[in-house]
Design a protein around this motif. Structure first.
Motif, PDB file in Angstrom:
ATOM      1  N   GLN A   4     -17.799 -23.716   3.997  1.00  0.00           N
ATOM      2  CA  GLN A   4     -16.818 -24.786   3.705  1.00  0.00           C
ATOM      3  C   GLN A   4     -16.669 -25.781   4.860  1.00  0.00           C
ATOM      4  OE1 GLN A   4     -13.558 -22.067   2.752  1.00  0.00           O
ATOM      5  NE2 GLN A   4     -14.012 -22.285   0.576  1.00  0.00           N
ATOM      6  N   HIS A   5     -17.805 -26.284   5.361  1.00  0.00           N
ATOM      7  CA  HIS A   5     -17.764 -27.121   6.559  1.00  0.00           C
ATOM      8  C   HIS A   5     -17.211 -28.528   6.311  1.00  0.00           C
ATOM      9  CE1 HIS A   5     -20.766 -24.169   8.412  1.00  0.00           C
ATOM     10  NE2 HIS A   5     -19.690 -24.151   9.177  1.00  0.00           N
ATOM     11  N   ALA A   6     -17.265 -29.041   5.068  1.00  0.00           N
ATOM     12  CA  ALA A   6     -16.684 -30.369   4.823  1.00  0.00           C
ATOM     13  C   ALA A   6     -15.173 -30.334   5.024  1.00  0.00           C
ATOM     14  CB  ALA A   6     -17.033 -30.848   3.410  1.00  0.00           C
ATOM     15  N   THR A   7     -14.534 -29.307   4.478  1.00  0.00           N
ATOM     16  CA  THR A   7     -13.090 -29.169   4.666  1.00  0.00           C
ATOM     17  C   THR A   7     -12.758 -28.872   6.125  1.00  0.00           C
ATOM     18  OG1 THR A   7     -12.735 -28.462   2.393  1.00  0.00           O
ATOM     19  CG2 THR A   7     -11.041 -27.840   3.975  1.00  0.00           C
ATOM     20  N   ALA A   8     -13.600 -28.074   6.794  1.00  0.00           N
ATOM     21  CA  ALA A   8     -13.388 -27.791   8.221  1.00  0.00           C
ATOM     22  C   ALA A   8     -13.471 -29.074   9.042  1.00  0.00           C
ATOM     23  CB  ALA A   8     -14.418 -26.781   8.714  1.00  0.00           C
ATOM     24  N   HIS A   9     -14.337 -29.998   8.631  1.00  0.00           N
ATOM     25  CA  HIS A   9     -14.462 -31.275   9.328  1.00  0.00           C
ATOM     26  C   HIS A   9     -13.173 -32.079   9.199  1.00  0.00           C
ATOM     27  CE1 HIS A   9     -16.464 -34.796  11.014  1.00  0.00           C
ATOM     28  NE2 HIS A   9     -16.030 -35.510  10.005  1.00  0.00           N
ATOM     29  N   TRP A  10     -12.604 -32.107   8.005  1.00  0.00           N
ATOM     30  CA  TRP A  10     -11.310 -32.793   7.792  1.00  0.00           C
ATOM     31  C   TRP A  10     -10.230 -32.148   8.671  1.00  0.00           C
ATOM     32  CZ3 TRP A  10      -7.044 -35.326   6.738  1.00  0.00           C
ATOM     33  CH2 TRP A  10      -5.910 -34.679   6.239  1.00  0.00           C
ATOM     34  N   THR A  11     -10.213 -30.814   8.697  1.00  0.00           N
ATOM     35  CA  THR A  11      -9.190 -30.104   9.462  1.00  0.00           C
ATOM     36  C   THR A  11      -9.310 -30.400  10.953  1.00  0.00           C
ATOM     37  OG1 THR A  11      -9.300 -28.341   7.823  1.00  0.00           O
ATOM     38  CG2 THR A  11      -8.160 -27.841   9.861  1.00  0.00           C
ATOM     39  N   SER A  12     -10.543 -30.449  11.463  1.00  0.00           N
ATOM     40  CA  SER A  12     -10.719 -30.596  12.907  1.00  0.00           C
ATOM     41  C   SER A  12     -10.694 -32.050  13.369  1.00  0.00           C
ATOM     42  CB  SER A  12     -12.021 -29.922  13.352  1.00  0.00           C
ATOM     43  OG  SER A  12     -13.134 -30.574  12.800  1.00  0.00           O
TER      44      SER A  12
END
Ligand SMILES: [Zn+2]
Ligand SMILES: [Zn+2]
Length: 121
Positions: free
Chosen positions: A53-61
């Motif tokens: 789930q790296h797209a959502t992790a990108h938004w989070t970070s």
């Protein structure tokens, strides 16, 4: 940055995609189901059905709120900040999807045989 044509935040129409695969999965030897592109910096990340789930992790970070599908034939956007889908969003720098001959899920040589059981629903 706000797109002047649509008024949508989190857009840099000049930022090209970071590549053809998920940045973090490619670095870690992982695999993905579908790919999403950050509309602000071009980061390619994997979707929420993918194991990491790296797209959502990108938004989070990063706080970059807007992604566009990086799948061939799909052009919808998702705004994490507004929790909203945009059917018609800004025009981003090409290419707007991974190559049509690149398999989904991918990459083929890193896909475990039981990949369907590893997806998030
Ligand atoms: Zn990933
Ligand atoms: Zn970004």
């Amino acid at each position: 940055m706000t797109d002047p044509n649509t008024g949508i935040d989190g857009v840099d129409p000049g930022a090209p995609p970071s590549g053809t695969g998920c940045v973090e999965c490619d670095a870690a030897g992982g695999w993905w189901f579908h790919l999403r592109r950050c509309a602000q910096c071009g980061h390619i990340g994997c979707c929420d059905s993918s194991p990491a789930q790296h797209a959502t992790a990108h938004w989070t970070s990063t706080g970059h709120p807007l992604i566009q599908s990086f799948e061939p034939g799909e052009d919808w956007f998702w705004d994490y900040g507004a929790n909203a889908l945009y059917e018609a969003g800004p025009e981003l720098a090409p290419p707007v999807s991974h190559p049509a001959d690149q398999p989904t899920p991918g990459p083929a040589d890193r896909l475990p045989p039981d990949w369907t059981s590893k997806l998030h629903s």
